[in-house]
Motif scaffolding. Structure first.
Motif: not given
Length: 127
Positions: A42-44, A47-48, A53-55, A58, A75, A77
């Motif tokens: 997962s990208i999110s 990042g965490r 941030s997710y932004k 991404w 990826s 959705r």
């Protein structure tokens, strides 16, 4: 007065950035992000795990995907089955090449790194 001890070989590391022209680069942060995406799916989540941030995560993925002939990250959705991300074959290859290059550079530069570390100020307060 500080009581820090001089850095040990384990504390010292070489950080390598490969710059491709003026628009693209691959360095330790992007490589770490690729690994985190591979490991977490997962990208999110990646990042965490990296404190970004997710932004931002991404944005870095988009930059990497745009810089190479084929995307590095695929990826999907979210939804009922949830989303996710994974490294593509190209992503795995880019990460592998980068990590090997890092290891080769560290090995080739070990004597110079040791010499630089030897010239650092002793911050332990001892004389």
């Amino acid at each position: 007065m500080t009581t820090e001890t001089p850095p040990t070989p384990e504390d010292t590391r070489l950080r390598l950035r490969v710059v491709f022209g003026t628009d693209a680069m691959l360095g330790p942060g992007k490589a770490d992000l690729l690994e985190a995406i591979r490991d977490r799916g997962s990208i999110s989540a990646a990042g965490r795990a990296m404190g970004m941030s997710y932004k931002r995560a991404w944005s870095l993925v988009e930059a990497m995907n745009a810089a190479f002939r084929a995307p590095l990250v695929a990826s999907s959705r979210g939804g009922a089955r949830g989303g996710g991300a994974s490294l593509t074959e190209t992503g795995e290859r880019v990460l592998s090449h980068y990590r090997r290059l890092e290891a080769q550079a560290a090995e080739a530069g070990a004597a110079e790194i040791d010499a630089l570390r030897g010239l650092l100020l002793d911050m332990s307060g001892e004389t």
